[in-house]
Design a protein around this motif. Structure first.
Motif, mmCIF file in Angstrom:
data_model
loop_
_atom_site.group_PDB
_atom_site.id
_atom_site.type_symbol
_atom_site.label_atom_id
_atom_site.label_comp_id
_atom_site.label_asym_id
_atom_site.label_seq_id
_atom_site.Cartn_x
_atom_site.Cartn_y
_atom_site.Cartn_z
ATOM 1 N N GLY A 74 0.181 -1.275 -0.115
ATOM 2 C CA GLY A 74 0.280 0.032 0.030
ATOM 3 C C GLY A 74 1.252 1.161 0.112
ATOM 4 N N SER A 75 1.569 1.609 1.303
ATOM 5 C CA SER A 75 2.038 2.722 1.642
ATOM 6 C C SER A 75 3.276 2.679 0.243
ATOM 7 N N ALA A 76 3.719 1.829 0.212
ATOM 8 C CA ALA A 76 4.936 2.612 -1.204
ATOM 9 C C ALA A 76 5.088 2.405 -2.367
ATOM 10 N N ILE A 77 3.114 2.148 -2.886
ATOM 11 C CA ILE A 77 3.214 2.098 -3.736
ATOM 12 C C ILE A 77 2.543 4.053 -3.958
ATOM 13 N N PHE A 78 0.983 4.224 -2.325
ATOM 14 C CA PHE A 78 0.522 5.436 -2.729
ATOM 15 C C PHE A 78 0.914 6.398 -2.275
ATOM 16 N N GLY A 79 2.128 5.868 -1.206
ATOM 17 C CA GLY A 79 2.664 6.975 -0.011
ATOM 18 C C GLY A 79 2.175 7.185 1.497
#
Length: 215
Positions: free
Chosen positions: A207-212
């Motif tokens: 999640g966060s690694a793609i979307f921030g």
């Protein structure tokens, strides 16, 4: 980090593990992400997404499906039995089958609807009291119970404890899957997906690694 960087890292992890290219499915975890960020990732060609909550998924994905073909939705968060029908009508996979009551509900609805998403049994590998999932000692019996209900169990899922070495949990999940003849392993997130791939992950949830960071 960008989607293309994540894909590159997945490809390298597959190669390092001696696995064929494309062996691992990237689930982009879009929970709590604003629609414009999700759309950017869709425009980059990503089609497999993960949502925690059925309500949120229902408010987002029917609209995107009108514009983008081939979207595959995975429910990866805890599923209440009263939301099971909606989840089954919306998603192609559910990763959080974690108790007999939910399995029985899914089996009944599958008969009514005439189809069922792919299912993954959530195993609480860290035996954490606050976390959902079947305990490792009960996993074999629960797999058998789900199969007895004619449920399409594809594999297992886990979320390792934050403060413990994830590799131990990935190894445990892989072992339970192997002895039950299950091919699917949904494990590994933004911080440890490469390690998960080395232990046989077939689906990584990033999640966060793609979307921030979420707003």
């Amino acid at each position: 980090m960008s989607l293309s960087e994540i894909r590159t890292r997945i490809a390298k992890a597959e190669a390092d593990a001696g696995r064929p290219a494309g062996d691992v499915t990237l689930i982009a975890v879009s929970k709590m992400q604003p629609d414009d960020r999700v759309e950017e990732v869709l425009k980059e060609g990503q089609r497999v997404f993960g949502e925690n909550r059925v309500q949120e998924a229902a408010g987002k994905w029917p609209m995107f499906r009108e514009t983008y073909d081939g979207i595959e939705l995975h429910i990866i968060g805890p599923l209440q039995t009263n939301k099971a029908r909606q989840a089954m009508e919306l998603a192609q996979a559910i990763h959080s089958v974690d108790r007999p009551k939910l399995a029985t509900t899914l089996a009944r609805l599958a008969q009514e609807i005439g189809s069922c998403p792919e299912l993954y049994i959530q195993v609480n590998t860290g035996e954490e009291p606050q976390k959902a999932g079947i305990l490792p000692a009960d996993a074999d019996a629960f797999v058998a119970e789900c199969r007895g209900l004619d449920l399409p169990v594809q594999g297992l899922m886990c979320i390792p404890p934050v403060e413990e070495e994830a590799a131990l949990h990935f190894a445990l999940l892989a072992k339970i899957a192997e002895r039950n003849g299950l091919a699917g392993l949904s494990m590994g997130m933004s911080g440890d997906f490469e390690k998960a791939i080395s232990f046989g992950a077939t689906h990584v949830r990033v999640g966060s690694a793609i979307f921030g960071a979420r707003d």
